[in-house]
Design a protein around this motif. Structure first.
Motif, PDB file in Angstrom:
ATOM      1  N   SER A  27      -6.071  -1.697  10.721  1.00 43.68           N
ATOM      2  CA  SER A  27      -7.015  -0.586  10.890  1.00 43.68           C
ATOM      3  C   SER A  27      -7.148  -0.211  12.359  1.00 43.68           C
ATOM      4  O   SER A  27      -7.150   0.978  12.712  1.00 43.68           O
ATOM      5  N   GLU A  28      -7.244  -1.215  13.213  1.00 40.57           N
ATOM      6  CA  GLU A  28      -7.345  -0.964  14.650  1.00 40.57           C
ATOM      7  C   GLU A  28      -6.085  -0.270  15.174  1.00 40.57           C
ATOM      8  O   GLU A  28      -6.156   0.558  16.077  1.00 40.57           O
ATOM      9  N   ALA A  29      -4.967  -0.586  14.562  1.00 39.74           N
ATOM     10  CA  ALA A  29      -3.692   0.040  14.948  1.00 39.74           C
ATOM     11  C   ALA A  29      -3.520   1.418  14.304  1.00 39.74           C
ATOM     12  O   ALA A  29      -2.488   2.062  14.491  1.00 39.74           O
ATOM     13  N   LYS A  30      -4.507   1.850  13.529  1.00 42.03           N
ATOM     14  CA  LYS A  30      -4.525   3.170  12.891  1.00 42.03           C
ATOM     15  C   LYS A  30      -3.467   3.334  11.803  1.00 42.03           C
ATOM     16  O   LYS A  30      -3.013   4.441  11.520  1.00 42.03           O
ATOM     17  N   LEU A  31      -3.063   2.226  11.175  1.00 43.75           N
ATOM     18  CA  LEU A  31      -2.072   2.275  10.110  1.00 43.75           C
ATOM     19  C   LEU A  31      -2.702   2.156   8.729  1.00 43.75           C
ATOM     20  O   LEU A  31      -2.063   2.465   7.722  1.00 43.75           O
ATOM     21  N   LEU A  32      -3.952   1.742   8.677  1.00 39.72           N
ATOM     22  CA  LEU A  32      -4.646   1.450   7.431  1.00 39.72           C
ATOM     23  C   LEU A  32      -6.068   1.975   7.528  1.00 39.72           C
ATOM     24  O   LEU A  32      -6.664   1.933   8.607  1.00 39.72           O
ATOM     25  N   ALA A  33      -6.590   2.464   6.409  1.00 38.23           N
ATOM     26  CA  ALA A  33      -7.973   2.953   6.374  1.00 38.23           C
ATOM     27  C   ALA A  33      -8.608   2.545   5.065  1.00 38.23           C
ATOM     28  O   ALA A  33      -7.921   2.292   4.072  1.00 38.23           O
ATOM     29  N   ILE A  34      -9.933   2.477   5.063  1.00 35.96           N
ATOM     30  CA  ILE A  34     -10.655   2.230   3.816  1.00 35.96           C
ATOM     31  C   ILE A  34     -11.220   3.564   3.342  1.00 35.96           C
ATOM     32  O   ILE A  34     -11.751   4.335   4.136  1.00 35.96           O
ATOM     33  N   THR A  35     -11.044   3.809   2.059  1.00 36.77           N
ATOM     34  CA  THR A  35     -11.535   5.037   1.441  1.00 36.77           C
ATOM     35  C   THR A  35     -12.317   4.665   0.191  1.00 36.77           C
ATOM     36  O   THR A  35     -12.414   3.478  -0.153  1.00 36.77           O
ATOM     37  N   GLU A  36     -12.818   5.645  -0.509  1.00 36.24           N
ATOM     38  CA  GLU A  36     -13.525   5.381  -1.768  1.00 36.24           C
ATOM     39  C   GLU A  36     -12.593   4.754  -2.801  1.00 36.24           C
ATOM     40  O   GLU A  36     -13.029   4.023  -3.677  1.00 36.24           O
ATOM     41  N   GLN A  94      -5.906   2.044   2.058  1.00 37.41           N
ATOM     42  CA  GLN A  94      -4.700   2.856   1.938  1.00 37.41           C
ATOM     43  C   GLN A  94      -4.091   3.092   3.309  1.00 37.41           C
ATOM     44  O   GLN A  94      -4.752   2.933   4.343  1.00 37.41           O
ATOM     45  N   LEU A  95      -2.827   3.461   3.292  1.00 32.58           N
ATOM     46  CA  LEU A  95      -2.144   3.794   4.527  1.00 32.58           C
ATOM     47  C   LEU A  95      -2.718   5.084   5.086  1.00 32.58           C
ATOM     48  O   LEU A  95      -3.042   6.005   4.329  1.00 32.58           O
ATOM     49  N   THR A  96      -2.849   5.136   6.382  1.00 29.85           N
ATOM     50  CA  THR A  96      -3.204   6.398   7.030  1.00 29.85           C
ATOM     51  C   THR A  96      -1.945   7.267   7.037  1.00 29.85           C
ATOM     52  O   THR A  96      -0.855   6.825   6.655  1.00 29.85           O
ATOM     53  N   GLN A  97      -2.080   8.477   7.512  1.00 29.56           N
ATOM     54  CA  GLN A  97      -0.912   9.342   7.638  1.00 29.56           C
ATOM     55  C   GLN A  97       0.111   8.692   8.576  1.00 29.56           C
ATOM     56  O   GLN A  97       1.310   8.723   8.313  1.00 29.56           O
ATOM     57  N   LEU A  98      -0.382   8.068   9.621  1.00 33.44           N
ATOM     58  CA  LEU A  98       0.497   7.365  10.562  1.00 33.44           C
ATOM     59  C   LEU A  98       1.181   6.172   9.884  1.00 33.44           C
ATOM     60  O   LEU A  98       2.370   5.938  10.075  1.00 33.44           O
ATOM     61  N   GLY A  99       0.436   5.426   9.072  1.00 32.12           N
ATOM     62  CA  GLY A  99       1.001   4.293   8.348  1.00 32.12           C
ATOM     63  C   GLY A  99       2.061   4.732   7.347  1.00 32.12           C
ATOM     64  O   GLY A  99       3.118   4.103   7.223  1.00 32.12           O
ATOM     65  N   LEU A 123       0.809  -1.225   0.000  1.00 30.37           N
ATOM     66  CA  LEU A 123       0.000   0.000   0.000  1.00 30.37           C
ATOM     67  C   LEU A 123       0.842   1.274   0.000  1.00 30.37           C
ATOM     68  O   LEU A 123       0.294   2.366  -0.079  1.00 30.37           O
ATOM     69  N   ARG A 124       2.159   1.147   0.041  1.00 39.42           N
ATOM     70  CA  ARG A 124       3.011   2.327   0.129  1.00 39.42           C
ATOM     71  C   ARG A 124       2.903   3.220  -1.102  1.00 39.42           C
ATOM     72  O   ARG A 124       3.118   4.419  -1.023  1.00 39.42           O
ATOM     73  N   GLU A 125       2.534   2.641  -2.247  1.00 44.28           N
ATOM     74  CA  GLU A 125       2.431   3.415  -3.490  1.00 44.28           C
ATOM     75  C   GLU A 125       1.048   4.038  -3.685  1.00 44.28           C
ATOM     76  O   GLU A 125       0.874   4.853  -4.570  1.00 44.28           O
ATOM     77  N   GLY A 126       0.063   3.606  -2.889  1.00 41.97           N
ATOM     78  CA  GLY A 126      -1.275   4.162  -3.031  1.00 41.97           C
ATOM     79  C   GLY A 126      -2.341   3.132  -2.735  1.00 41.97           C
ATOM     80  O   GLY A 126      -2.049   1.965  -2.471  1.00 41.97           O
TER      81      GLY A 126
END
Length: 112
Positions: free
Chosen positions: A68-77, A81-86, A38-41
């Motif tokens: 997701s629970e660790a706040k490293l990953l999120a689902i978007t449209e 993708q990686l969160t800002q923290l990820g 997911l580092r590329e997008g």
């Protein structure tokens, strides 16, 4: 399977120290690979599954929930993708990847 988080006991440590929780989280099968892919997008579920050597949907789903629970990953449209923290974590790991390349060269040169 419980998600390793700071201030909690994790595999190998009851201290609750954040770095130990991070090492436990990243050491779990597939978690680093998912973050790497997911580092590329963003990627859809199926695309992420394909990038991860077609891991089973149930395993991918459980790893996505952990990250997701660790706040490293999120689902978007656009997909997962990686969160800002990820993304920050992946940038933080860049020097470690460079070190690992140097280490690899040293190990290989000493084995000749």
């Amino acid at each position: 399977m419980q998600t390793p988080l700071p201030q909690k006991s994790v595999r190998g440590s009851n201290s609750g120290i954040a770095i130990m929780a991070l090492f436990d989280l990243l050491g779990r099968k597939w978690n680093m690979r998912i973050l790497w892919e997911l580092r590329e997008g963003p990627l859809s579920f199926r695309s992420l599954q394909k990038h991860c050597d077609s891991m089973s949907p149930s395993v991918l789903n459980s790893r996505i929930k952990q990250l997701s629970e660790a706040k490293l990953l999120a689902i978007t449209e656009q997909g997962y993708q990686l969160t800002q923290l990820g993304a920050s974590l992946m940038q933080t790991l860049d020097p470690l990847r460079n070190w690992a390349s140097h280490w690899e060269q040293e190990v290989l040169s000493n084995n000749k």
